[in-house]
Structure formats: structure tokens, C-alpha cells
Scaffold this active site. Structure first.
Site, PDB file in Angstrom:
ATOM      1  CG  ASN A 166      -2.330   0.447   0.892  1.00  0.00           C
ATOM      2  OD1 ASN A 166      -2.513   1.329   0.064  1.00  0.00           O
ATOM      3  ND2 ASN A 166      -3.300  -0.147   1.556  1.00  0.00           N
ATOM      4  NE  ARG A 168      -2.198   5.636   0.667  1.00  0.00           N
ATOM      5  CZ  ARG A 168      -2.684   4.509   0.184  1.00  0.00           C
ATOM      6  NH1 ARG A 168      -1.938   3.806  -0.675  1.00  0.00           N
ATOM      7  NH2 ARG A 168      -3.873   4.077   0.532  1.00  0.00           N
ATOM      8  CG  LEU A 226      -2.282  -9.099 -12.405  1.00  0.00           C
ATOM      9  CD1 LEU A 226      -2.426 -10.283 -13.348  1.00  0.00           C
ATOM     10  CD2 LEU A 226      -0.840  -8.589 -12.387  1.00  0.00           C
ATOM     11  N   GLY A 230      -7.139  -8.650 -13.526  1.00  0.00           N
ATOM     12  CA  GLY A 230      -7.352  -9.686 -12.533  1.00  0.00           C
ATOM     13  C   GLY A 230      -6.259  -9.774 -11.496  1.00  0.00           C
ATOM     14  N   GLY A 256      -9.697   2.185  -2.563  1.00  0.00           N
ATOM     15  CA  GLY A 256     -10.275   1.134  -1.738  1.00  0.00           C
ATOM     16  C   GLY A 256     -10.341  -0.217  -2.414  1.00  0.00           C
ATOM     17  CG  ASP A 259      -7.798  -0.996   1.637  1.00  0.00           C
ATOM     18  OD1 ASP A 259      -6.624  -1.412   1.684  1.00  0.00           O
ATOM     19  OD2 ASP A 259      -8.105   0.194   1.805  1.00  0.00           O
ATOM     20  CG  ASP A 298     -11.654   5.086   0.980  1.00  0.00           C
ATOM     21  OD1 ASP A 298     -12.049   5.669  -0.039  1.00  0.00           O
ATOM     22  OD2 ASP A 298     -10.604   5.362   1.562  1.00  0.00           O
TER      23      ASP A 298
END
Length: 316
Positions: A166, A168, A226, A230, A256, A259, A298
Site C-alpha cells: 500500500n 504512499r 493486476l 485480474g 479502496g 483493501d 473506500d
């Protein structure tokens, strides 16, 4: 028994009430958002018992987060409140032609003050899985060491450790991000990068080669997202599986989606962390990712178990 423990930063989110740019609006709606709490909410809606652990200010914003996560039936018994530092907030700008621009106000927040000494073994008792992301180690001076301590303690207690990088880029330099995240990968059992994150960490290589190199770092399973194509997964025994992307005619907001993928993937893992179906985990992760991008939010559109069962899969 807690199916999954998630640890990370959750913030209060403000966004324009009307569909107009941030600088021209005077009315805002509020919500909450955070990678790990998004996953906790999604898994709770799928019938899993979840615990979220965060560090919040002793302020109204912290109260908002507690209230909203409580309403999602999430265990908050280990949340820490910080009287000296504030709860993070952020704003989303309205954008009709793509993902919204985001403005964060988190420097010096309660979440940035995590230290290894805060980690307690009872956070993980009677639990199956720990899930964290690469956001936490970027937040403060000691948060990388804190993340490492969480993962090490969880593994020592027999939990399966899941990690989503994730990344940032606004929070740290590319060099620091790469070094820190690669140092954490060997501490997890399940790694969930996006394809661009995988290439950022290991170089521009075919997806199968990337997966092999991650497995060689000591992972049990790697699942590489991907996007519209997928997802690809590989286990330590050499099993591989590719799930094709689903057809989504109207993509509204991709924030989101990662997640949501983690939510679907880990819901399968939670049923049997030592012997789960890679195919089923990838398929459900991909399905949830395709659901949340159809509307704004999200976590708000993460489905219940009943709704999920009524949502057909439409492969490309």
C-alpha cells in the site's frame, strides 16, 4: 476466537457534499477511512470476527472513528487513545473524470507516535491472522520498528501474517520506501502487492518472475493485483493461479479496491490459514475489488455475505 487482527491508521474523511471542487464547496460530508480498518469492516460484513487496533487522539475525531467502527461490530478493546496528539484527518476533492485528489493532515498525529514498546502480546491472543500495510511504517520516526515488532510478535504466537505494501509515495522517499518494505516482506506469510508496487520493489519483470522472487524471500503465498486484468497468485509449493478481471462498465472510484481485494482474499484464508484454496482466495478478492469501484467510498460499498452471494461474477 478473533479471525483477524488489523493494526493501522484510520482517519476522519471530509468530502464535498455537492459534486463540485473542494475550493468551491461550503458543505462537507464526513466518513472514516484507513486501509486496515477498511479490511476489518469488509471481513466483519462477511461474518468474520475482526479486531482493529489503532492510536487515536482524545478528541472528537477519535470519537467518530470509535463510533463508526463499533457500528460495524469490530472489536476495539485494544485501541489506544493519546491525550497529547491528534487524530488524523483528510479531504477528498471532487473529480468527475477520474480518482479524486486527496489532501492528508497527519504529520505529528497520534498514529505517528507508535513505538515498539507499545506492542502487547494480548493483542494477538486467540487470533488467526494479523494484517498490516506499508502505510504504518511511513508515518513516524519509530513506526517502521513498531510494524516489525507487531509482525514478529504475531508470528511468534502462531498467527499468519498478511502484508499489503500500500505504498504512499508522499510519505517518504522512494529509496526509503523500497528499503523499508523489502525488510518487512520476509516477516509475513502472505504478501498482497499491486503489480506496479511489485515492480517498484523488484524491478520491471514478468509477473511470474516477480512472484518467484517474493516467494524466495520466505513467503508462503503472494497475490499480485493486476487491476482490470485480474490477479496472479503463487504459493511456496509452486502452485500458481491467474484469475481474470471482471467486466465493470462504469468505474467511479478505484480508491479502496486494494483493501477490498485483501478482504476477499483473507476471508478465504481465515477459514483455514494453513490449507486454503489459492484459487478461491484470488477469485473472491478480485470479485470484491470489482464491486467497490462501481461507486464512491473506500468501504461503504463493501458487501454483506448475503449481498455477495447474489452478485454474479462476470469475467472479461
Amino acid at each position: 476466537m478473533i479471525d483477524i487482527v488489523t493494526i493501522g491508521e484510520t482517519m476522519v474523511l471530509f468530502y464535498p457534499f455537492e459534486d463540485r471542487p473542494l475550493k468551491y464547496t461550503s458543505l462537507f460530508s464526513k466518513s472514516i477511512a484507513g486501509a486496515e480498518s477498511n479490511v476489518a469492516i469488509g471481513l466483519s460484513r462477511l461474518g468474520k470476527k475482526t479486531r482493529w487496533i489503532g492510536r487515536l487522539g482524545e478528541d472528537p475525531f477519535g470519537d467518530i472513528i470509535i463510533s463508526m467502527l463499533t457500528s460495524e461490530n469490530i472489536d476495539l478493546s485494544k485501541v489506544m487513545r493519546d491525550e497529547s496528539n491528534f487524530t488524523s484527518v483528510f479531504f477528498k476533492d471532487s473529480n468527475r473524470y477520474g480518482d479524486p485528489e486527496v489532501f492528508y493532515y497527519r504529520k505529528g498525529s497520534a498514529s505517528s507516535k507508535w513505538e515498539p514498546k507499545h506492542v502487547q502480546s494480548d493483542w494477538f491472543e486467540d487470533s488467526k491472522i494479523l494484517h498490516m500495510s506499508g502505510i504504518t511504517p511511513a508515518l513516524g520516526i519509530n513506526t517502521l520498528a513498531f510494524t516489525r515488532e507487531c509482525m514478529e510478535v504475531a508470528k511468534s504466537l502462531g498467527l499468519t501474517v498478511s502484508f499489503d505494501p500500500n505504498i504512499r509515495y508522499k510519505l517518504w522517499t522512494e529509496e526509503n520506501a523500497r528499503d523499508a518494505l523489502l525488510s518487512l516482506v520476509p516477516l509475513c506469510d502472505i504478501f498482497l502487492p499491486g503489480i506496479e508496487e511489485a515492480k517498484f520493489l523488484l524491478g520491471d519483470k514478468p509477473v511470474e518472475q516477480l512472484a518467484k522472487e517474493f516467494i524466495n524471500l520466505g513467503l508462503q503465498t503472494v497475490a499480485i493485483k493486476l487491476g482490470k486484468d485480474g490477479a496472479f497468485g503463487m504459493s511456496e509449493n509452486g502452485e500458481t493461479y491467474t484469475v481474470r478481471g471482471e467486466k465493470v462498465s462504469n468505474i467511479v472510484d478505484t480508491v479502496g479496491a486494494g483493501d477490498a481485494f485483501a478482504t476477499g482474499f483473507l476471508s478465504i484464508v481465515a477459514d483455514d490459514p494453513t490449507n486454503f484454496s489459492l484459487k478461491e482466495a484470488l477469485t473472491l478478492g478480485n470479485k470484491l475489488g470489482s464491486i467497490v469501484i462501481r461507486e464512491k467510498g473506500d468501504w461503504e460499498t463493501l458487501p454483506s455475505l448475503e449481498l455477495l452471494e447474489d452478485t454474479p461474477i462476470k469475467s472479461r
